[in-house]
Write a protein that holds these residues in place. Sequence first.
Motif, PDB file in Angstrom:
ATOM      1  N   GLU A 325       0.850  -1.182   0.000  1.00  0.00           N
ATOM      2  CA  GLU A 325       0.000   0.000   0.000  1.00  0.00           C
ATOM      3  C   GLU A 325       0.888   1.234   0.000  1.00  0.00           C
ATOM      4  OE1 GLU A 325      -3.897   1.755   2.409  1.00  0.00           O
ATOM      5  OE2 GLU A 325      -2.939  -0.116   3.034  1.00  0.00           O
ATOM      6  N   ARG A 326       1.240   1.687  -1.206  1.00  0.00           N
ATOM      7  CA  ARG A 326       2.124   2.825  -1.380  1.00  0.00           C
ATOM      8  C   ARG A 326       1.506   3.777  -2.391  1.00  0.00           C
ATOM      9  NH1 ARG A 326       7.373   1.484   0.481  1.00  0.00           N
ATOM     10  NH2 ARG A 326       8.225   3.238  -0.687  1.00  0.00           N
ATOM     11  N   PRO A 327       1.720   5.084  -2.230  1.00  0.00           N
ATOM     12  CA  PRO A 327       1.196   6.031  -3.223  1.00  0.00           C
ATOM     13  C   PRO A 327       1.892   5.817  -4.562  1.00  0.00           C
ATOM     14  CG  PRO A 327       2.647   7.139  -1.670  1.00  0.00           C
ATOM     15  CD  PRO A 327       2.434   5.756  -1.135  1.00  0.00           C
ATOM     16  N   PRO A 328       1.170   5.941  -5.677  1.00  0.00           N
ATOM     17  CA  PRO A 328       1.792   5.732  -6.984  1.00  0.00           C
ATOM     18  C   PRO A 328       2.827   6.802  -7.292  1.00  0.00           C
ATOM     19  CG  PRO A 328      -0.419   6.608  -7.239  1.00  0.00           C
ATOM     20  CD  PRO A 328      -0.253   6.304  -5.788  1.00  0.00           C
ATOM     21  N   ALA A 329       3.871   6.391  -7.993  1.00  0.00           N
ATOM     22  CA  ALA A 329       4.922   7.344  -8.349  1.00  0.00           C
ATOM     23  C   ALA A 329       4.523   8.220  -9.521  1.00  0.00           C
ATOM     24  CB  ALA A 329       6.213   6.589  -8.673  1.00  0.00           C
ATOM     25  N   GLY A 330       3.682   7.706 -10.415  1.00  0.00           N
ATOM     26  CA  GLY A 330       3.275   8.440 -11.602  1.00  0.00           C
ATOM     27  C   GLY A 330       1.768   8.477 -11.752  1.00  0.00           C
ATOM     28  N   LEU A 331       1.299   9.401 -12.580  1.00  0.00           N
ATOM     29  CA  LEU A 331      -0.142   9.518 -12.801  1.00  0.00           C
ATOM     30  C   LEU A 331      -0.731   8.245 -13.391  1.00  0.00           C
ATOM     31  CD1 LEU A 331      -0.363  13.139 -14.292  1.00  0.00           C
ATOM     32  CD2 LEU A 331      -1.079  12.395 -12.018  1.00  0.00           C
ATOM     33  N   LEU A 332       0.043   7.532 -14.203  1.00  0.00           N
ATOM     34  CA  LEU A 332      -0.452   6.331 -14.873  1.00  0.00           C
ATOM     35  C   LEU A 332       0.249   5.067 -14.375  1.00  0.00           C
ATOM     36  CD1 LEU A 332      -0.704   7.632 -18.563  1.00  0.00           C
ATOM     37  CD2 LEU A 332      -2.435   7.713 -16.757  1.00  0.00           C
ATOM     38  N   SER A 333       0.783   5.112 -13.161  1.00  0.00           N
ATOM     39  CA  SER A 333       1.478   3.934 -12.629  1.00  0.00           C
ATOM     40  C   SER A 333       0.517   2.759 -12.495  1.00  0.00           C
ATOM     41  CB  SER A 333       2.094   4.246 -11.260  1.00  0.00           C
ATOM     42  OG  SER A 333       3.171   5.147 -11.386  1.00  0.00           O
ATOM     43  N   PHE A 334       1.012   1.575 -12.836  1.00  0.00           N
ATOM     44  CA  PHE A 334       0.216   0.349 -12.726  1.00  0.00           C
ATOM     45  C   PHE A 334       0.110  -0.170 -11.296  1.00  0.00           C
ATOM     46  CE2 PHE A 334       0.696  -4.346 -12.566  1.00  0.00           C
ATOM     47  CZ  PHE A 334      -0.600  -4.707 -12.938  1.00  0.00           C
ATOM     48  N   PRO A 335       1.191  -0.263 -10.529  1.00  0.00           N
ATOM     49  CA  PRO A 335       1.083  -0.878  -9.193  1.00  0.00           C
ATOM     50  C   PRO A 335       0.127  -0.125  -8.282  1.00  0.00           C
ATOM     51  CG  PRO A 335       3.388  -0.695  -9.855  1.00  0.00           C
ATOM     52  CD  PRO A 335       2.584   0.117 -10.826  1.00  0.00           C
ATOM     53  N   ARG A 336      -0.619  -0.877  -7.522  1.00  0.00           N
ATOM     54  CA  ARG A 336      -1.486  -0.341  -6.484  1.00  0.00           C
ATOM     55  C   ARG A 336      -1.648  -1.425  -5.429  1.00  0.00           C
ATOM     56  NH1 ARG A 336      -7.617  -0.050  -6.807  1.00  0.00           N
ATOM     57  NH2 ARG A 336      -7.103  -0.570  -4.645  1.00  0.00           N
ATOM     58  N   GLU A 337      -2.121  -1.051  -4.263  1.00  0.00           N
ATOM     59  CA  GLU A 337      -2.346  -2.038  -3.220  1.00  0.00           C
ATOM     60  C   GLU A 337      -3.231  -3.150  -3.767  1.00  0.00           C
ATOM     61  OE1 GLU A 337      -5.089  -3.989  -0.585  1.00  0.00           O
ATOM     62  OE2 GLU A 337      -5.647  -2.320  -1.893  1.00  0.00           O
ATOM     63  N   GLY A 338      -2.792  -4.390  -3.603  1.00  0.00           N
ATOM     64  CA  GLY A 338      -3.608  -5.479  -4.106  1.00  0.00           C
ATOM     65  C   GLY A 338      -2.805  -6.686  -4.507  1.00  0.00           C
TER      66      GLY A 338
END
Length: 411
Positions: A325-338
């Motif tokens: 559970e980390r804030p995304p580095a980019g506006l279109l970053s793929f990784p998200r909590e899950g």
Amino acid sequence: MTDRDRVAASLACRPGIAYGLGRSYGDVCLNPGGVLWCTAGLDRLISFDDTTGRLVCEAGVVLRDIQKLMIPRGWSLPVVPGTQFVTVGGAIANDVHGKNHHVVGSFGEHVRRLRLVRCDGESVACGPDIRPDLFAATVAGLGLTGLIVEVELQLRASTGPWLEAETVSFGGLADFFALSDESEAGWEHTVSWIDCTSGSDPRGLFMRARPAVGRTGKPWLERSRRVPFTPPLSMVNRLSLRPFNALYYALGRRRAGVQVVHYEPFLYPLDSVLEWNRLYGPMGFFQYQSVVPRAAGLDATRDMLDAIARSGEGSFLAVLKTFGERPPAGLLSFPREGVTLALDFRHSRVLPQLFTRLDDIVRAAGGRLYPAKDARMPRALYEATYPNLPAFAVHRDPGMSSGMSRRLMGR
């Protein structure tokens, strides 16, 4: 402006897309009928501060070369994807992740500054504290905000090339999630392979590793094999898939237990087999990688595996892991909590229907697909699952275009 800047600027005046090592599985770095800018020549290491771990390099530098040079000096890249044959620029443009997302996040979190050349020849510096809006658009920006020419990276201290690794077999998705929860506090790298021919509650191998402080393994000699030719038909098919998976599972169970291993075979297992994609025959393969929120992870993963089983297809390289559970580095970053599931499929006539079903499951669960490995995602799905697209569009360079951008964004 240096000579290299002038060359980059002249290239940037021709609409196109950057091409590094071409390891993306889809069309993110392709431009049918248009221009590709090969960035392999932007390969200089410019400076390194061995007291802070700050590395300045050009965007065409390969991750493998950084690791080979820096690990003996006590530093390493914080994030590496499943292959080390990726350029720094490509790693930023796709905001790649590794097996340690729950600890250090994605690649873009460790970029301190970068320099873009825009299509009008303007050279622009940006970073978390310098034009952060443009920086957030460039990280995971699929190469569409300008040509990345120079990058400053924050490396992390390294204890050396050895990892303490353990393989644990499991029997079902509930076991997988229990192992993930148990491992995240004490193990930096976690990932699992699942046998998707074993049903919607699959058996698998959970692999975890952490730095082996003060320990060394057996002498390690880098070896690589090459698939020597492309067979006329896919070697991964309905007849071979079940025995392939059974053999891999059996071999993995034999490796169960803790051992000290070199980082390369653990972090980049496919790099030891060059041109492995030839095994899929002349028609190639599709990779389908999704991420869904953890709350929906068990049901969505089970539904996807059930849909695959009912289609009669399957994947040999089926990888399941959790993201932190980390804030995304980019506006279109793929990784998200899950939880993320990555699957390879041989080319077959049933795939369009299967992918439509998988898309429906991912969208209903609140998830999304990974553009770096995509070649067929519908535009409507992309727009629905990447809500920051309007904010990103403000920062697009009008001279940047790719097969993917035209497919998913219209230009």
